[in-house]
Design an enzyme around this catalytic site. Structure first.
Site, short mmCIF file in Angstrom:
data_model
loop_
_atom_site.label_atom_id
_atom_site.label_comp_id
_atom_site.label_asym_id
_atom_site.label_seq_id
_atom_site.Cartn_x
_atom_site.Cartn_y
_atom_site.Cartn_z
NE ARG A 1 -2.60 1.59 9.61
CZ ARG A 1 -3.40 0.58 9.26
NH1 ARG A 1 -4.10 0.63 8.15
NH2 ARG A 1 -3.50 -0.49 10.03
CB CYS B 1 -15.43 -9.10 7.21
SG CYS B 1 -14.19 -7.86 7.65
NE ARG C 1 -3.65 -0.20 2.65
CZ ARG C 1 -4.24 -0.64 3.77
NH1 ARG C 1 -3.95 -0.08 4.95
NH2 ARG C 1 -5.10 -1.64 3.73
CB CYS D 1 -9.48 -9.32 2.26
SG CYS D 1 -9.58 -8.89 4.01
CE LYS E 1 -7.67 3.28 9.20
NZ LYS E 1 -8.69 2.42 8.57
CE LYS F 1 -6.45 -0.91 11.05
NZ LYS F 1 -7.38 -1.53 10.09
CB CYS G 1 -13.81 -3.75 1.22
SG CYS G 1 -14.58 -5.35 1.52
CB CYS H 1 -12.26 -1.84 4.39
SG CYS H 1 -11.31 -2.79 5.58
FE1 SRM Z 1 -9.28 -1.85 6.01
C1 SRM Z 1 -8.04 -4.54 7.60
C2 SRM Z 1 -8.44 -3.14 3.08
C3 SRM Z 1 -9.78 1.17 4.63
C4 SRM Z 1 -11.04 -0.88 8.80
N1 SRM Z 1 -8.33 -3.52 5.47
C5 SRM Z 1 -7.84 -4.51 6.28
C6 SRM Z 1 -7.01 -5.53 5.50
C7 SRM Z 1 -5.59 -5.07 5.51
C8 SRM Z 1 -7.16 -7.01 5.95
C9 SRM Z 1 -6.18 -7.52 6.97
O1 SRM Z 1 -5.95 -6.90 8.01
O2 SRM Z 1 -5.65 -8.61 6.70
C10 SRM Z 1 -7.67 -5.35 4.12
C11 SRM Z 1 -6.82 -5.73 2.92
C12 SRM Z 1 -7.69 -6.21 1.81
C13 SRM Z 1 -6.99 -6.39 0.53
O3 SRM Z 1 -6.98 -7.53 0.02
O4 SRM Z 1 -6.46 -5.44 -0.02
C14 SRM Z 1 -8.15 -3.92 4.21
N2 SRM Z 1 -9.02 -1.11 4.23
C15 SRM Z 1 -8.76 -1.82 3.11
C16 SRM Z 1 -8.92 -0.97 1.86
C17 SRM Z 1 -7.98 -1.35 0.74
C18 SRM Z 1 -10.38 -1.07 1.41
C19 SRM Z 1 -10.74 -0.41 0.12
O5 SRM Z 1 -11.72 -0.86 -0.46
O6 SRM Z 1 -10.12 0.54 -0.32
C20 SRM Z 1 -8.69 0.41 2.48
C21 SRM Z 1 -7.26 0.82 2.51
C22 SRM Z 1 -7.11 2.21 3.06
C23 SRM Z 1 -5.75 2.80 2.94
O7 SRM Z 1 -5.36 3.14 1.82
O8 SRM Z 1 -5.11 3.00 3.97
C24 SRM Z 1 -9.19 0.18 3.89
N3 SRM Z 1 -10.16 -0.14 6.65
C25 SRM Z 1 -10.36 0.96 5.86
C26 SRM Z 1 -11.31 1.82 6.47
C27 SRM Z 1 -11.84 3.12 5.89
C28 SRM Z 1 -11.01 4.30 6.28
O9 SRM Z 1 -9.92 4.16 6.84
O10 SRM Z 1 -11.44 5.41 6.03
C29 SRM Z 1 -11.69 1.23 7.67
C30 SRM Z 1 -12.76 1.73 8.66
C31 SRM Z 1 -12.33 2.95 9.38
C32 SRM Z 1 -11.67 2.59 10.67
O11 SRM Z 1 -10.49 2.29 10.63
O12 SRM Z 1 -12.34 2.58 11.69
C33 SRM Z 1 -10.94 0.00 7.77
N4 SRM Z 1 -9.45 -2.58 7.94
C34 SRM Z 1 -10.27 -2.07 8.89
C35 SRM Z 1 -10.24 -2.93 10.03
C36 SRM Z 1 -11.04 -2.74 11.36
C37 SRM Z 1 -10.34 -1.80 12.25
C38 SRM Z 1 -11.04 -1.67 13.58
O13 SRM Z 1 -11.01 -0.60 14.17
O14 SRM Z 1 -11.60 -2.66 14.06
C39 SRM Z 1 -9.38 -4.01 9.70
C40 SRM Z 1 -9.01 -5.21 10.58
C41 SRM Z 1 -8.07 -4.86 11.69
O15 SRM Z 1 -7.47 -3.78 11.74
O16 SRM Z 1 -7.93 -5.71 12.54
C42 SRM Z 1 -8.91 -3.75 8.37
FE1 SF4 Z 2 -11.27 -7.40 4.20
FE2 SF4 Z 2 -13.28 -6.95 5.82
FE3 SF4 Z 2 -11.79 -4.92 5.02
FE4 SF4 Z 2 -13.39 -6.08 3.32
S1 SF4 Z 2 -14.03 -4.98 5.18
S2 SF4 Z 2 -11.24 -5.58 2.97
S3 SF4 Z 2 -13.35 -8.19 3.98
S4 SF4 Z 2 -11.10 -6.58 6.29
#
Ligand code: SRM
Ligand code: SF4
Length: 621
Positions: free
Chosen positions: A149, A501, A80, A462, A235, A233, A456, A505
């Site tokens: 991030r 899930c 990323r 993922c 943000k 994390k 997502c 994201c």
């Molecule tokens: Fe996310 C984890 C993809 C934005 C909340 N996110 C992941 C992972 C890395 C899975 C993992 O941990 O193994 C995913 C990788 C999937 C893949 O195959 O690429 C993933 N997140 C993404 C992206 C690519 C989704 C997208 O459609 O664009 C976004 C990348 C953002 C970036 O460039 O930095 C992405 N993730 C977000 C957002 C939205 C935001 O940040 O505005 C959220 C919700 C906001 C927040 O953080 O509260 C988000 N991602 C999560 C979470 C849950 C965090 C939590 O507080 O519980 C996880 C899981 C974790 O951290 O344990 C996670």
């Molecule tokens: Fe993976 Fe869940 Fe984030 Fe979708 S919402 S990219 S399934 S961690």
């Protein structure tokens, strides 16, 4: 000296805390595993690798087949990039385009935080890929891991609207302010090659050296983060009052630029404690909206942001990672105690809020299509379905963007809606650019549903995905479009977001229709988010089979078409109409919906349904 509490009992710390502590500022055991001849990293190295911008994944489509054949998983790395405010120079974009073909799955993925992800990189190639990114003045540092991030900003490059210009400037400054000090990244990936690192502004460098006394960890290589970085994390996003394209209420820290009449920067409204992530079956996890903290002048912003980070550093939960986001600290303490603690660390007082002008519906922002930048140049917003830049027989988007960028070298601006903007375009280049797009089958966005929805990645990359998302949403949207046409709602700019899930994201809990993977093939249906992104959706139905989504939405949308007030959005309608009455609509249709588990309660976890900073502003702080 610092206001930090006594160190937490090490026996109660989560496993990741011990790994961070033992990593020697993000080096071990990653450093020794990078060069090893293996297909994947150890679990400990994987945790440290995240801070360097990469996740270890495997192709989930082939998992079972490989297991049956006695083969190990097809391990791949996701990388990323770091793009403060979504700014992407042309040479870096072309490098990523080439790297995706040479080392990845051949696609680029625009993310919901304005970065680009490459999927499918083999472990043995990771170092080469990072080196090539860094050689183009790019980086992947701190795009994942327990650290700040990518800093988001409202993407439109309006040069005649000073607030936008300030937002972009401060996105870059804040990203630098909160970047780690450790040299591990360049040490591990770059070796001794000469590299050019983009310089930081002098004011940011000074702030990194001189933190507020109660914030700084004396003697630490990382005076802001310390050896174990943050509990989780973190943000940040920055925007202007009328533009909520960044979903400001979902951020740990959300800043809103305030300008004077002449466009001079007066300061920032600051909010904190937003977040989306939750876990099915764990009621103590839920999405939350950021709450107002107060107003600061420009010269105060660095100290304040560092103080907020330090409060989370010292008081965030380091035992239970499911409770470790700052949103839970703000929720448990209440915003008053949180604000007081931040002020103690900072050594200054926040000013009360002044009422903010109302935010516009996200969909009125209109950065898709051709626009004037305000300085004689143009920008073009291109809708990218689910952020996936790829070529298909009908639409060669990847080729088009490469040809345009090679020909004109215009910088790109990545958008929080997984779209991108070609910026700084000289008016005489508009037609040649349109020509390339036409030749490649990339037509202007005419379908609001496709343009503004998000999914997502989910399967197959993922590791946390329960259901399909990116690969499934287009089908749902196609059916939904037909239904909207039938109901004469085809111009309705509905915000539909899907995730595989509950982690959130694609920020589904801020959508008007949120679909959240709950068990293979089935989704939770969340309704009632506002089109302005300032109200959380509510869980409406659980375990809706994918094939029943449309049948479920039909009576709701039909009723919306018949009973809405003029200009009323679907999200606002759901809230006004009421959950009980909405359920009754559905009850008459259950015969058409197989196997629905219709829960009795309405809010299951979505603890705070607020009206954002604006509402809080009215109440004062
Ligand atoms: Fe996310 C984890 C993809 C934005 C909340 N996110 C992941 C992972 C890395 C899975 C993992 O941990 O193994 C995913 C990788 C999937 C893949 O195959 O690429 C993933 N997140 C993404 C992206 C690519 C989704 C997208 O459609 O664009 C976004 C990348 C953002 C970036 O460039 O930095 C992405 N993730 C977000 C957002 C939205 C935001 O940040 O505005 C959220 C919700 C906001 C927040 O953080 O509260 C988000 N991602 C999560 C979470 C849950 C965090 C939590 O507080 O519980 C996880 C899981 C974790 O951290 O344990 C996670
Ligand atoms: Fe993976 Fe869940 Fe984030 Fe979708 S919402 S990219 S399934 S961690």
């Amino acid at each position: 000296m610092t206001a930090a509490p006594p160190p937490a009992d090490p026996r109660k710390l989560s496993k990741v805390e011990a790994l961070k502590q033992a990593s020697h500022f993000l080096r071990d055991p990653l450093a020794r595993e990078i060069g090893q001849d293996s297909s994947h990293f150890s679990e400990a190295a994987v945790q440290i690798l995240k801070f360097h911008g990469s996740y270890q994944q495997d192709d989930r489509d082939s998992r079972q087949e490989r297991r049956q054949a006695g083969l190990e998983r097809d391990y791949r790395m996701m990388l990323r990039t770091r793009q403060p405010g979504g700014y992407m120079p042309a040479p870096l974009y072309l490098t990523l385009d080439r790297l995706a073909d040479r080392y990845g799955y051949g696609t680029l993925r625009l993310t919901t935080r304005q970065t680009i992800q490459l999927h499918g990189i083999l472990k043995k190639d990771l170092k080469t890929v990072i080196q090539e990114i860094v050689a183009e003045m790019g980086s992947t540092l701190a795009t994942c891991g327990d650290i700040n991030r990518n800093v988001m900003a409202c993407p439109a490059p309006f040069k005649n609207k000073p607030a936008y210009v300030h937002a972009h400037t401060y996105a870059r400054k804040l990203a630098d302010l909160l970047a780690p000090h450790t040299g591990a990244y360049y040490e591990l990936w770059i070796d001794d090659q000469p590299i050019e690192i983009p310089p930081m502004d002098a004011d940011v460098q000074a702030a990194r050296q001189q933190l507020p006394p109660k914030v700084a960890l004396p003697g630490s290589l990382e005076p802001l983060y310390g050896a174990t970085y943050l509990p989780r994390k973190f943000k940040c996003a920055i925007t202007v009052p009328e533009d909520n394209s960044v979903d400001i209420y979902s951020q740990d820290i959300g800043l809103i630029v305030i300008t004077g009449k002449g466009g001079d920067l007066l300061g920032f409204f600051v909010g904190g404690g937003g977040g989306m992530g939750r876990t099915h079956g764990k009621e103590e996890t839920f999405p939350l909206l950021a709450q107002p903290l107060g107003f600061v002048r420009p010269e105060q912003i660095y100290g304040l942001v560092q103080a907020i980070v330090a409060v989370q550093r010292d008081h965030g939960n380091r035992s239970d990672r499911k409770q470790a986001r700052m949103k839970y600290l703000v929720h448990q303490w209440g915003i008053k105690k949180f604000r007081q603690t931040v002020e103690t660390y900072w050594g200054e007082k926040l000013k009360p809020f002044r009422p903010l002008p109302p935010v516009q519906p996200r969909l009125d922002l209109g950065y898709l299509g051709w626009h004037e930048q305000g300085d004689g140049k143009l920008f073009l917003g291109i809708s990218v379905l689910n952020g996936r830049i790829q070529d298909s027989p009908e639409r060669q988007l990847k080729t088009a963007l490469r040809r345009i960028t090679e020909s004109f070298a215009y910088p790109l601006q990545l958008a929080p809606t997984q779209d991108l903007l070609i910026t700084e375009v000289e008016p005489q280049h508009r037609h040649p650019i349109d020509q390339i797009l036409r030749e490649c089958g990339v037509l202007p966005p005419s379908r609001p549903l496709l343009a503004w929805s998000m999914a997502c990645p989910a399967l197959p990359t993922c590791g946390l995905a329960i259901t399909e998302s990116e690969r499934y949403l287009p089908q749902v949207l196609q059916d939904l479009e037909k239904l909207l046409q039938e109901l004469h709602l085809e111009h309705e700019p509905l915000v539909v977001r899907m995730t595989g899930c509950p982690n959130g994201c694609a920020r589904p809990y801020l959508a008007e229709i949120g679909l959240v993977g709950v068990q293979p093939g089935a989704y939770q249906l969340w309704l009632g988010g506002s089109p302005r992104g300032d109200r959380l959706a509510q869980l409406f139905l659980d375990k809706v089979p994918g094939e029943a989504i449309l049948a479920t939405l039909r009576p709701l949308l039909t009723n919306f078409a018949q009973e809405r007030y003029s200009q009323e959005s679907f999200g606002d309608f759901c809230v006004r109409y009421g959950w009980e009455r909405l359920r009754q609509l559905l009850a008459g249709n259950t015969a058409r919906i197989p196997d629905l588990g219709i829960p009795g309660g309405s809010d299951n976890g979505a603890a705070v349904v607020g009206s954002g900073y604006g509402g809080a502003a009215a109440a004062g702080v």
